[in-house]
Design an enzyme around this catalytic site. Structure first.
Site, PDB file in Angstrom:
ATOM      1  N   HIS A   1      24.082  41.316  51.506  1.00 50.70           N
ATOM      2  CA  HIS A   1      22.843  40.685  51.061  1.00 50.70           C
ATOM      3  C   HIS A   1      23.084  39.282  50.514  1.00 50.70           C
ATOM      4  CE1 HIS A   1      20.668  44.526  51.501  1.00 50.70           C
ATOM      5  NE2 HIS A   1      21.878  45.009  51.280  1.00 50.70           N
TER       6      HIS A   1
ATOM      7  N   LYS B   1      50.050  22.820  36.870  1.00 50.75           N
ATOM      8  CA  LYS B   1      50.858  23.210  35.701  1.00 50.75           C
ATOM      9  C   LYS B   1      51.485  21.992  35.036  1.00 50.75           C
ATOM     10  CE  LYS B   1      52.269  27.895  36.961  1.00 50.75           C
ATOM     11  NZ  LYS B   1      53.416  28.733  37.321  1.00 50.75           N
TER      12      LYS B   1
ATOM     13  N   GLU C   1      48.954  32.817  48.332  1.00 49.78           N
ATOM     14  CA  GLU C   1      50.153  32.150  47.796  1.00 49.78           C
ATOM     15  C   GLU C   1      51.287  32.112  48.813  1.00 49.78           C
ATOM     16  OE1 GLU C   1      51.358  33.734  43.902  1.00 49.78           O
ATOM     17  OE2 GLU C   1      50.667  31.857  43.038  1.00 49.78           O
TER      18      GLU C   1
END
Ligand code: PA5
Length: 423
Positions: free
Chosen positions: A297, A411, A276
């Site tokens: 792995h 948003k 951010e």
């Protein structure tokens, strides 16, 4: 103590290259250490005593005592910077105080129902952490859990079991006054992801039984040392310079790897801090957390042999604490693992770490941050180290570390779809 080992990255880049980058960052270090040029409402965290000083510690300890007298479980309702730091410490140190349950970080109905099932039969206090109190996840979760709590203990008792951590003079503080909920101030001059060393996280951590004084002391010592150290002696600048050099040389990803699963939540805190703060204006390194040896792995194949788009930062706990030892006993079964007889799993894990560092350093730059112990003091040091280095790193990159304009795009669309402005 924290130590930053850059030997492998220096060998990868060649003699003196990193030193030039560090020297070039000296002016940025001086400006960041002084907080020069940053908005005043963003750098309250630079002075650890301002939000984790004597008065604040007494205040959160008093509130935490009240929480623990009333409850065995604290629900931390918050997302992003209002959640991650507490979780990073509590999940790693497993303190013996209140159990902390995390909510308000998802819109999944199944997850909220699971949380309510988990709370059933327990004495519960809710801590709603919201700087703006507009974020959907904590907002809707607070309403639903408040209604659940009222249904369990009645409105009057529920009011005694609610704490809100919000900005002074915000709508949330007004609600606290109107409904008799306790109020814990969210510092107005610290953004969510920089609040690790403020009452936002000190309260849940104190309730959980973490030694918040040791946390604050570690942070204070680390931050003061980093703000005072010269460029050539400064680990935060050095880490920021590694990131900047890697980025300039074409890396798109920083992998943050540890061989200790308990550090996974610290990794997620780190990921949020850097994503951010730096990912803007088409720039920045994508921060990715790797939990080894399990992900050797899976990711390990790509890191060693895939496209070389990353550099790697290892976090290594150097001294074992209680519970960090497990001896591999001899066995009469010929299972093929006789070479481990009598060895400690701590040492086996560290042998895997050293081997991975050497293998990866053949194809990408590798640095290692050493943390002497996994305890509250060192968590304080880590928070101070990463917050300060993130500030330097974003400044070197030329972006504002303290805003997050990119998260507004989804948003707006989500609120429009949900009809927010129509109400
Ligand atoms: O770092 C940040 O500013 C964000 O991650 C916020 O912490 C997050 O969006 C939650 O915001 P709020 O506490 O206002 O709900």
């Amino acid at each position: 103590m924290l130590t930053l080992d850059t030997e492998l990255a220096r060998a990868f880049w060649g003699e003196g290259v990193l030193d030039v980058e560090v020297a070039a960052g000296a002016d940025v270090l001086a400006r960041c250490a002084a907080g020069a040029g940053a908005p005043k409402d963003a750098i309250g965290w630079l002075d650890v005593d301002k939000w984790a000083g004597k008065k604040e510690l007494e205040h959160v300890e008093e509130l935490a005592t009240r929480v623990r007298e009333r409850a065995d479980t604290l629900v931390l309702i918050g997302v992003g910077g209002s959640n991650n730091a507490s979780r990073a410490v509590a999940e790693a140190l497993r303190p013996a105080g209140c159990r902390v349950v995390y909510a308000g970080n998802t819109l999944s109905a199944a997850e909220l129902n699971r949380v309510m099932d988990e709370l059933s039969g327990h004495d519960v206090v809710l801590d709603c952490v919201a700087k703006n109190f507009e974020t959907l996840e904590p907002g809707v979760t607070f309403r639903l859990l408040r209604q659940w709590l009222e249904s369990q203990v009645g409105t009057a008792e529920a009011a005694r079991r609610i704490v809100c951590t919000g900005t002074p003079e915000s709508h949330l503080e007004t609600l606290c006054r109107e409904h008799g909920w306790a109020f814990n101030p969210f510092p107005a001059d610290v953004g969510g992801r920089f609040t690790a060393l403020t009452p936002v996280h000190l309260l849940p951590l104190a309730a959980a039984g973490v030694d918040v004084r040791a946390l604050a002391e570690g942070a204070r010592a680390e931050m003061s040392a980093l703000r005072a150290a010269s460029a050539g002696e400064n680990c935060a600048l050095c880490y920021a310079a590694v990131r900047h050099l890697a980025y300039e040389r074409g890396c798109a990803v920083e992998l943050f790897a540890s061989f200790e699963p308990r550090l996974r939540w610290l990794g997620l805190w780190w990921q949020q801090l850097f994503a951010e703060s730096e990912g803007k204006e088409g720039r920045g390194l994508l921060p990715v957390v790797a939990s080894y040896s399990e992900e050797l792995h899976s990711l390990g194949q790509f890191v060693q042999d895939g496209s070389h788009v990353m550099f790697e930062t290892f976090l290594d706990v150097t001294t074992p604490c209680d519970g960090d030892s497990c001896s591999v006993g001899d066995s009469s079964v010929e299972d093929g693992f006789g070479y481990l007889d009598g060895r400690d799993l701590w040492d086996v894990n560290h042998a895997a770490l050293a081997a991975t560092q050497r293998a990866h350093a053949e194809v990408l730059p590798v640095v290692t941050l050493g943390m002497e112990r996994l305890d509250a003091e060192h968590y304080g040091r880590l928070f101070a180290f990463f917050e300060f280095s993130c500030y330097i790193s974003a400044t070197l990159l030329g972006v504002n570390p303290f805003d997050q304009p990119g998260v507004e795009a989804y948003k707006h669309r989500m609120f429009a779809a949900l009809g927010k402005d129509a109400c």
